[in-house]
Scaffold this motif. Structure first.
Motif, mmCIF file in Angstrom:
data_model
loop_
_atom_site.group_PDB
_atom_site.id
_atom_site.type_symbol
_atom_site.label_atom_id
_atom_site.label_comp_id
_atom_site.label_asym_id
_atom_site.label_seq_id
_atom_site.Cartn_x
_atom_site.Cartn_y
_atom_site.Cartn_z
ATOM 1 N N LEU A 124 6.226 -2.507 49.224
ATOM 2 C CA LEU A 124 4.869 -2.260 49.721
ATOM 3 C C LEU A 124 3.833 -2.862 48.786
ATOM 4 O O LEU A 124 2.844 -3.462 49.224
ATOM 5 N N LEU A 125 4.054 -2.716 47.488
ATOM 6 C CA LEU A 125 3.110 -3.253 46.510
ATOM 7 C C LEU A 125 3.086 -4.778 46.523
ATOM 8 O O LEU A 125 2.114 -5.388 46.078
ATOM 9 N N GLU A 126 4.152 -5.407 47.031
ATOM 10 C CA GLU A 126 4.203 -6.866 47.114
ATOM 11 C C GLU A 126 3.390 -7.423 48.282
ATOM 12 O O GLU A 126 3.024 -8.600 48.275
ATOM 13 N N LEU A 127 3.161 -6.615 49.294
ATOM 14 C CA LEU A 127 2.534 -7.116 50.516
ATOM 15 C C LEU A 127 1.151 -7.710 50.229
ATOM 16 O O LEU A 127 0.375 -7.158 49.464
ATOM 17 N N ARG A 128 0.862 -8.818 50.904
ATOM 18 C CA ARG A 128 -0.449 -9.454 50.781
ATOM 19 C C ARG A 128 -1.028 -9.751 52.151
ATOM 20 O O ARG A 128 -1.764 -10.719 52.334
ATOM 21 N N ILE A 129 -0.680 -8.925 53.108
ATOM 22 C CA ILE A 129 -1.192 -9.073 54.463
ATOM 23 C C ILE A 129 -1.883 -7.770 54.858
ATOM 24 O O ILE A 129 -1.620 -6.714 54.278
ATOM 25 N N PRO A 130 -2.798 -7.807 55.839
ATOM 26 C CA PRO A 130 -3.394 -6.557 56.312
ATOM 27 C C PRO A 130 -2.307 -5.599 56.788
ATOM 28 O O PRO A 130 -1.435 -5.968 57.583
ATOM 29 N N THR A 131 -2.353 -4.385 56.267
ATOM 30 C CA THR A 131 -1.301 -3.407 56.541
ATOM 31 C C THR A 131 -1.928 -2.085 56.955
ATOM 32 O O THR A 131 -2.816 -1.567 56.274
ATOM 33 N N LEU A 132 -1.461 -1.552 58.064
ATOM 34 C CA LEU A 132 -1.911 -0.262 58.567
ATOM 35 C C LEU A 132 -0.776 0.738 58.410
ATOM 36 O O LEU A 132 0.352 0.479 58.834
ATOM 37 N N VAL A 133 -1.068 1.870 57.779
ATOM 38 C CA VAL A 133 -0.109 2.972 57.663
ATOM 39 C C VAL A 133 -0.660 4.149 58.463
ATOM 40 O O VAL A 133 -1.805 4.562 58.257
ATOM 41 N N VAL A 134 0.151 4.664 59.381
ATOM 42 C CA VAL A 134 -0.266 5.800 60.208
ATOM 43 C C VAL A 134 0.680 6.955 59.944
ATOM 44 O O VAL A 134 1.907 6.800 60.042
ATOM 45 N N ILE A 135 0.128 8.110 59.608
ATOM 46 C CA ILE A 135 0.951 9.290 59.324
ATOM 47 C C ILE A 135 0.428 10.473 60.137
ATOM 48 O O ILE A 135 -0.727 10.497 60.571
ATOM 49 N N GLY A 136 1.300 11.459 60.322
ATOM 50 C CA GLY A 136 0.916 12.692 60.981
ATOM 51 C C GLY A 136 0.799 13.821 59.982
ATOM 52 O O GLY A 136 1.559 13.880 59.014
ATOM 53 N N ASP A 137 -0.127 14.732 60.214
ATOM 54 C CA ASP A 137 -0.320 15.816 59.245
ATOM 55 C C ASP A 137 0.734 16.909 59.383
ATOM 56 O O ASP A 137 0.770 17.839 58.576
#
Length: 292
Positions: A199-212
């Motif tokens: 994840l720390l390597e990524l250099r592209i727009p990244t969306l993370v979606v989580i549920g509470d």
């Protein structure tokens, strides 16, 4: 002489509004679903989770099929696709995803994953960075938080009670087909995979979606801490009331978030869905478009 009327047999309702197709990738039969969207539309592939097929991803994928060239494969070893001896680890699945895209003639793609699908996307981006436009990671799974197996089983048990009851009708046949030996092997591969490093390597727009209400993920403070370390390219959005299988349980909210993310627009509640689950940002990288 009377004759009994024969009841008309209704046509079988299609499992999806997407076309159901087969192909052969590296000698393995691969089952997939594909939208009829013109091929010049941006490509978007949905990547399923642990032990499952792509079937439970369809509620979200179908909502995006008018705007994207949408593909939902069962990766080799999962669902209706054929099995590959010794092929159940994250690097193998990422390679299988790339081979499938090769087969479909797709050079670049946005990848939308749920659970195990998220590490597969991270590995895909690691090996094929030129082929991924954006990443959408929904309820990422794996790592120390899900170890050991008995802890993961407990998390999954709690999650099962928080998902829509109809999710079990979709998931149970997939889990039974996947089998116990594959479960142990895939669990070991998933929980030992270096998701945070990738994840720390990524250099592209990244969306993370989580549920509470997702018992398989750490709390929001840890999620925010990880996101803040990713060089400001990650957007994290939380959906109230959602558990782990967001692609199935909250497809309207998730599709809405993905559309906004793909268009570089601020993340706001869908005004067309009043009274549904609320969504809100918990982290936005400074290098992403501002909501101001």
């Amino acid at each position: 002489m009377s004759t009994k009327s024969v009841p008309r047999r209704l046509p079988r309702r299609p499992a999806s509004s997407l076309s159901e197709r087969w192909t052969v990738v590296d000698g393995v039969d691969v089952f997939y679903r594909e939208s009829p969207t013109p091929p010049d539309a941006p490509a978007m592939m949905h990547v399923h989770g642990f032990g499952l097929s792509g079937r439970y991803l369809l509620p979200t994928a179908e909502r995006l099929a008018d705007e994207f060239h949408t593909l939902v494969p069962d990766l080799p070893g999962f669902g209706r696709s054929g099995k590959v001896p010794g092929g159940l680890d994250i690097p193998d699945l990422a390679r299988d995803a790339a081979r499938f895209l090769d087969d479909r003639g797709i050079e670049t793609v946005t990848l939308v994953g749920n659970s195990m699908g998220c590490p597969v996307i991270l590995e895909f981006a690691h090996h094929y960075p030129e082929r991924i436009d954006r990443a959408v990671l929904v309820s990422p799974a794996g790592g120390a938080y899900n170890r050991p197996l008995r802890r993961a089983v407990g998390q999954l048990t709690r999650d099962g009670g928080r998902e829509p009851p109809r999710m079990m009708r979709v998931a149970t046949p997939d889990y039974l087909r996947f089998g116990v030996p594959s479960t142990f092997k895939m669990f070991s591969a998933l929980t030992s995979y270096p998701s945070l490093e990738r994840l720390l390597e990524l250099r592209i727009p990244t969306l993370v979606v989580i549920g509470d209400r997702d018992p398989l993920l750490p709390g929001p403070d840890r999620v925010r801490e990880v996101a803040a370390a990713t060089d400001n390219h990650v957007l994290v959005v939380r959906i109230e009331g959602a558990a782990h299988a967001i692609n199935f349980s909250h497809p309207g909210e998730l599709a809405h978030i993905i559309r906004l993310f793909m268009a570089d627009r601020p993340i706001v509640d869908d005004p067309a869905s009043p009274g549904h689950a609320s969504l809100y940002e918990i982290h936005r990288g400074r290098h992403l478009p501002s909501t101001d």
